[in-house]
Design a protein around this motif. Structure first.
Motif, PDB file in Angstrom:
ATOM      1  N   ILE A 145       0.384  -1.652   0.082  1.00  8.73           N
ATOM      2  CA  ILE A 145       0.126   0.231   0.039  1.00  8.73           C
ATOM      3  C   ILE A 145       0.519   1.155  -0.309  1.00  8.73           C
ATOM      4  CG2 ILE A 145      -1.934   0.957   1.707  1.00  8.73           C
ATOM      5  CD1 ILE A 145      -2.935  -1.127   2.135  1.00  8.73           C
ATOM      6  N   GLY A 146       2.252   1.219   0.980  1.00 11.25           N
ATOM      7  CA  GLY A 146       2.985   3.214   1.354  1.00 11.25           C
ATOM      8  C   GLY A 146       3.197   2.787  -0.192  1.00 11.25           C
ATOM      9  N   SER A 147       3.694   1.748  -1.224  1.00 11.09           N
ATOM     10  CA  SER A 147       5.245   1.841  -1.969  1.00 11.09           C
ATOM     11  C   SER A 147       3.655   2.284  -3.410  1.00 11.09           C
ATOM     12  CB  SER A 147       5.725   0.997  -2.376  1.00 11.09           C
ATOM     13  OG  SER A 147       5.317  -0.271  -2.470  1.00 11.09           O
ATOM     14  N   GLY A 148       2.614   1.503  -3.140  1.00 13.09           N
ATOM     15  CA  GLY A 148       1.615   1.747  -4.148  1.00 13.09           C
ATOM     16  C   GLY A 148       1.068   3.194  -4.246  1.00 13.09           C
ATOM     17  N   TRP A 149       1.278   3.840  -3.276  1.00 12.50           N
ATOM     18  CA  TRP A 149       1.199   5.288  -2.809  1.00 12.50           C
ATOM     19  C   TRP A 149       1.919   5.922  -3.784  1.00 12.50           C
ATOM     20  CZ3 TRP A 149      -1.515   5.655   2.246  1.00 12.50           C
ATOM     21  CH2 TRP A 149      -2.866   4.565   2.553  1.00 12.50           C
ATOM     22  N   GLN A 150       2.994   5.162  -3.487  1.00  7.89           N
ATOM     23  CA  GLN A 150       3.964   6.578  -4.255  1.00  7.89           C
ATOM     24  C   GLN A 150       4.519   6.614  -5.402  1.00  7.89           C
ATOM     25  OE1 GLN A 150       6.746   9.363  -3.293  1.00  7.89           O
ATOM     26  NE2 GLN A 150       7.363   7.756  -1.811  1.00  7.89           N
ATOM     27  N   ILE A 151       4.318   5.066  -6.378  1.00  9.94           N
ATOM     28  CA  ILE A 151       4.365   5.225  -7.250  1.00  9.94           C
ATOM     29  C   ILE A 151       3.521   5.865  -7.878  1.00  9.94           C
ATOM     30  CG2 ILE A 151       3.435   2.746  -9.022  1.00  9.94           C
ATOM     31  CD1 ILE A 151       4.512   1.174  -7.278  1.00  9.94           C
ATOM     32  N   TYR A 152       1.245   6.121  -7.414  1.00  5.25           N
ATOM     33  CA  TYR A 152       0.838   6.653  -8.159  1.00  5.25           C
ATOM     34  C   TYR A 152       0.845   8.083  -7.986  1.00  5.25           C
ATOM     35  CZ  TYR A 152      -4.278   9.407  -7.444  1.00  5.25           C
ATOM     36  OH  TYR A 152      -4.865   9.566  -7.683  1.00  5.25           O
ATOM     37  N   ASN A 153       1.419   8.683  -6.911  1.00  4.86           N
ATOM     38  CA  ASN A 153       1.874   9.889  -7.269  1.00  4.86           C
ATOM     39  C   ASN A 153       2.763  10.359  -8.064  1.00  4.86           C
ATOM     40  OD1 ASN A 153       0.349  10.744  -4.871  1.00  4.86           O
ATOM     41  ND2 ASN A 153       2.338  10.527  -3.559  1.00  4.86           N
ATOM     42  N   ALA A 154       3.407   9.698  -8.716  1.00  2.00           N
ATOM     43  CA  ALA A 154       4.148   9.837  -9.551  1.00  2.00           C
ATOM     44  C   ALA A 154       3.333  10.241 -10.739  1.00  2.00           C
ATOM     45  CB  ALA A 154       5.179   8.894 -10.447  1.00  2.00           C
ATOM     46  N   SER A 155       2.759   9.792 -11.276  1.00  2.12           N
ATOM     47  CA  SER A 155       1.038   9.944 -12.394  1.00  2.12           C
ATOM     48  C   SER A 155      -0.389   9.860 -11.620  1.00  2.12           C
ATOM     49  CB  SER A 155       1.428   8.837 -13.173  1.00  2.12           C
ATOM     50  OG  SER A 155       0.976   8.653 -14.149  1.00  2.12           O
ATOM     51  N   PRO A 156      -0.284  10.732 -10.735  1.00  2.17           N
ATOM     52  CA  PRO A 156      -1.995  10.327 -10.019  1.00  2.17           C
ATOM     53  C   PRO A 156      -2.955  10.050 -12.193  1.00  2.17           C
ATOM     54  CG  PRO A 156      -0.960  12.179 -10.140  1.00  2.17           C
ATOM     55  CD  PRO A 156      -0.422  11.506 -10.736  1.00  2.17           C
TER      56      PRO A 156
END
Ligand code: HEM
Ligand code: HEM
Length: 205
Positions: A35-46
């Motif tokens: 979840i934590g890493s997924g959110w960071q991935i999301y932030n790169a291209s919301p």
């Protein structure tokens, strides 16, 4: 298997066999990293009009987050396969999670919301627990399959096509995360409200 009804020398019956507890906590840790890493991935291209706060996202930047995501992925998938296989072959799923009757779900939900739901027998799940646990196991399968579709869309092209293509699979992956996070919030609050259930998931009884 009768592991769940073995009586220990001090008289307490095992509520959750060791394999359930080990798998459960490995899974909990792996899911939090995902979840934590997924959110960071999301932030790169919301996908939407918001980003997740940096403080609760893992991995500092896109490449770091992807490393976390793909490392914890193995733990999640291998542990998940062990848990689901044992759940099926030991008959635990059949015994503990089924059948799920809508009428019982409604009755137990009402009882839960008015704080009238009994928790004296932790070895039996009520209908709401059955529904939520079955639901989150299914959400886990969906998030892994959609994850594979966006990780290797060429190698797993049939799978990606099944989700309706890469972009659709990305949305499916995102909303499966939302479902798991929603489950987790309710799940953790309930575990804290009924601490003996937490104890049973840690020491077995
Ligand atoms: C086998 C398991 C998994 C694989 C192979 C996988 C793979 C991926 C990949 C490749 C991406 C990048 C997508 C992109 O480039 O936009 C991604 C994003 C993401 N993953 Fe996973 N994932 C897995 C499991 C999970 C789990 C268990 C969670 C959380 C419970 C999760 C949450 C997320 C989130 C929130 C994103 C960002 C969504 C987006 O913006 O597309 N993933 N995942
Ligand atoms: C990180 C915090 C977590 C805590 C404190 C926690 C706590 C617990 C407790 C106390 C139980 C037994 C409750 C009962 O008697 O109903 C339980 C069972 C369960 N939890 Fe969690 N949990 C956590 C994370 C998760 C996560 C991330 C998932 C899945 C995404 C999950 C899925 C389940 C399932 C499927 C069961 C039923 C297991 C079985 O009986 O085979 N939990 N959890």
């Amino acid at each position: 298997m009768t592991t769940e009804t073995i009586t220990l020398t001090d008289g307490g019956a095992v509520i959750h066999p060791r394999w359930v507890r080990v798998c459960h906590w490995i899974n909990a840790l792996a899911i939090l990293v995902m979840i934590g890493s997924g959110w960071q991935i999301y932030n790169a291209s919301p996908l939407f009009d918001f980003v997740f706060p940096r403080q609760i996202a893992l991995g500092n930047w896109l490449a770091g987050a992807l490393l976390w995501h793909f490392a914890a992925m193995w733990v999640l998938v291998i542990n998940g396969i062990v848990y689901v296989t044992l759940g099926i072959v030991t008959g635990r799923f059949r015994r503990k999670l089924f059948p799920i009757r809508p009428i019982e779900v409604i009755a137990d939900l009402k009882a839960a919301l008015t704080f009238k739901l009994a928790h004296d027998d932790l070895s039996r799940y009520n209908a709401v627990q059955k529904l939520l646990y079955t639901g989150v196991i299914l959400a886990g399968i969906v998030i892994v399959l959609s994850g594979l579709s966006i990780w290797k869309p060429i190698q797993f092209q049939e799978l990606t096509a099944l989700f309706g293509g890469y972009d659709a699979a990305r949305y499916v992956h995102f909303f499966a995360m939302v479902a798991i996070v929603a489950f987790l919030v309710v799940h953790v609050v309930l575990a804290l409200i009924v601490p003996k259930s937490l104890r049973a998931m840690i020491i077995g009884r």
